[in-house]
Design a protein around this motif. Structure first.
Motif, mmCIF file in Angstrom:
data_model
loop_
_atom_site.group_PDB
_atom_site.id
_atom_site.type_symbol
_atom_site.label_atom_id
_atom_site.label_comp_id
_atom_site.label_asym_id
_atom_site.label_seq_id
_atom_site.Cartn_x
_atom_site.Cartn_y
_atom_site.Cartn_z
ATOM 1 N N SER A 143 5.189 57.526 83.405
ATOM 2 C CA SER A 143 5.528 59.458 83.313
ATOM 3 C C SER A 143 3.965 59.920 82.646
ATOM 4 C CB SER A 143 6.538 59.665 81.723
ATOM 5 O OG SER A 143 6.285 59.083 81.206
ATOM 6 N N MET A 144 3.839 61.020 82.625
ATOM 7 C CA MET A 144 2.419 61.988 82.160
ATOM 8 C C MET A 144 2.539 61.710 80.429
ATOM 9 S SD MET A 144 1.832 64.407 85.130
ATOM 10 C CE MET A 144 1.880 64.627 86.767
ATOM 11 N N ALA A 145 1.746 61.622 80.204
ATOM 12 C CA ALA A 145 1.585 61.826 78.101
ATOM 13 C C ALA A 145 0.658 62.702 77.931
ATOM 14 C CB ALA A 145 1.110 60.355 78.024
ATOM 15 N N VAL A 146 1.298 63.677 77.036
ATOM 16 C CA VAL A 146 -0.089 64.745 76.205
ATOM 17 C C VAL A 146 0.521 64.301 75.048
ATOM 18 C CG1 VAL A 146 -0.540 67.262 75.494
ATOM 19 C CG2 VAL A 146 0.878 66.704 78.033
ATOM 20 N N GLU A 147 -0.100 63.954 74.401
ATOM 21 C CA GLU A 147 -0.692 63.003 73.228
ATOM 22 C C GLU A 147 -0.758 64.126 72.092
ATOM 23 O OE1 GLU A 147 -0.979 59.855 72.099
ATOM 24 O OE2 GLU A 147 -0.591 59.701 74.106
ATOM 25 N N THR A 148 0.162 64.265 70.630
ATOM 26 C CA THR A 148 -0.302 64.462 69.862
ATOM 27 C C THR A 148 -0.771 64.906 68.492
ATOM 28 O OG1 THR A 148 1.751 63.245 68.580
ATOM 29 C CG2 THR A 148 2.617 65.313 69.171
ATOM 30 N N PRO A 149 -1.319 65.811 68.067
ATOM 31 C CA PRO A 149 -1.109 67.397 68.001
ATOM 32 C C PRO A 149 -1.875 67.659 69.120
ATOM 33 C CG PRO A 149 -3.489 66.571 66.498
ATOM 34 C CD PRO A 149 -3.052 65.384 66.759
ATOM 35 N N VAL A 205 11.291 67.858 83.439
ATOM 36 C CA VAL A 205 11.548 67.064 82.451
ATOM 37 C C VAL A 205 10.207 66.674 81.096
ATOM 38 C CG1 VAL A 205 12.356 65.968 81.025
ATOM 39 C CG2 VAL A 205 13.510 66.531 83.096
ATOM 40 N N ILE A 206 10.345 67.552 80.046
ATOM 41 C CA ILE A 206 9.349 67.287 79.081
ATOM 42 C C ILE A 206 10.231 66.952 77.892
ATOM 43 C CG2 ILE A 206 7.478 68.265 77.602
ATOM 44 C CD1 ILE A 206 6.772 70.436 79.294
ATOM 45 N N VAL A 207 9.712 65.909 77.618
ATOM 46 C CA VAL A 207 10.487 64.727 76.477
ATOM 47 C C VAL A 207 9.969 64.953 75.148
ATOM 48 C CG1 VAL A 207 11.321 63.103 75.954
ATOM 49 C CG2 VAL A 207 12.192 64.009 78.229
ATOM 50 N N ASP A 208 9.929 64.841 74.436
ATOM 51 C CA ASP A 208 9.045 64.836 72.324
ATOM 52 C C ASP A 208 9.778 63.433 72.565
ATOM 53 O OD1 ASP A 208 8.575 64.345 69.794
ATOM 54 O OD2 ASP A 208 9.544 66.265 69.277
ATOM 55 N N SER A 209 8.838 62.348 72.357
ATOM 56 C CA SER A 209 8.879 61.692 71.915
ATOM 57 C C SER A 209 9.085 61.129 70.610
ATOM 58 C CB SER A 209 7.563 60.460 72.091
ATOM 59 O OG SER A 209 6.369 61.065 71.132
ATOM 60 N N GLU A 210 9.592 61.751 69.848
ATOM 61 C CA GLU A 210 9.885 61.777 68.616
ATOM 62 C C GLU A 210 11.375 62.399 68.498
ATOM 63 O OE1 GLU A 210 7.522 61.978 65.350
ATOM 64 O OE2 GLU A 210 5.948 61.542 66.599
ATOM 65 N N ILE A 250 8.628 63.354 84.683
ATOM 66 C CA ILE A 250 8.315 63.584 83.178
ATOM 67 C C ILE A 250 6.972 63.729 82.510
ATOM 68 C CG2 ILE A 250 9.665 62.437 81.503
ATOM 69 C CD1 ILE A 250 11.721 61.009 83.442
ATOM 70 N N VAL A 251 6.796 64.437 81.501
ATOM 71 C CA VAL A 251 5.880 64.204 81.204
ATOM 72 C C VAL A 251 6.418 64.317 79.444
ATOM 73 C CG1 VAL A 251 4.491 66.287 79.464
ATOM 74 C CG2 VAL A 251 4.942 66.382 82.086
ATOM 75 N N HIS A 252 5.855 63.244 79.142
ATOM 76 C CA HIS A 252 6.151 63.029 77.364
ATOM 77 C C HIS A 252 5.114 63.932 75.873
ATOM 78 C CE1 HIS A 252 8.229 58.586 78.077
ATOM 79 N NE2 HIS A 252 8.769 58.944 77.070
ATOM 80 N N VAL A 253 6.160 64.152 75.444
ATOM 81 C CA VAL A 253 5.250 65.007 74.229
ATOM 82 C C VAL A 253 4.634 63.362 72.647
ATOM 83 C CG1 VAL A 253 4.534 67.032 72.463
ATOM 84 C CG2 VAL A 253 5.472 67.053 75.133
ATOM 85 N N GLY A 254 3.704 63.481 72.568
ATOM 86 C CA GLY A 254 3.509 62.209 71.930
ATOM 87 C C GLY A 254 2.615 60.917 72.184
ATOM 88 N N ALA A 255 3.927 60.290 72.091
ATOM 89 C CA ALA A 255 3.150 58.493 72.843
ATOM 90 C C ALA A 255 4.228 58.670 74.355
ATOM 91 C CB ALA A 255 3.420 57.797 71.842
#
Length: 109
Positions: free
Chosen positions: A88-94, A49-54, A76-81
């Motif tokens: 979970s893994m996180a990919v920061e924005t931008p 699952v990829i979940v936007d943090s906002e 699970i991958v968080h996009v953002g914070a």
């Protein structure tokens, strides 16, 4: 081929990540709300699952907690914070698209 849930209410983010994931050979289902992602995990066969943090409604952290209960081994991958409470893994924005691809490949192997 990996089956992925992409959860975000941001149409630009969905369009960008969806295209990358499809190019990488993944099947992608998109949902607007974390509650829908939880339902799909409960009733579907997904690899991660990829979940936007906002998102709005159910918070991303609560969705991660529920998904961890229902499917404890699901990445699970968080996009953002990223979540500070749940692993979970996180990919920061931008989003750095190359970093995002590396993260997906690390899960997909």
């Amino acid at each position: 081929m990996k089956n992925i849930i992409l959860c975000s209410s941001n149409p630009i983010l969905i369009k960008s990540l969806y295209a990358i994931l499809r190019d990488e050979g993944c099947n992608v289902d998109t949902v607007d709300h974390p509650a829908l992602a939880v339902q799909k995990v409960m009733f579907g066969l997904y690899d991660f699952v990829i979940v936007d943090s906002e998102p709005f409604g159910l918070s991303a952290e609560d969705a991660v907690r529920i998904i961890r209960t229902v499917a404890p081994g699901m990445p699970i991958v968080h996009v953002g914070a990223g979540s500070h409470e749940e692993p979970s893994m996180a990919v920061e924005t931008p989003i750095d698209l190359e970093e995002f691809k590396r993260t997906i490949h690390s899960i997909a192997v």
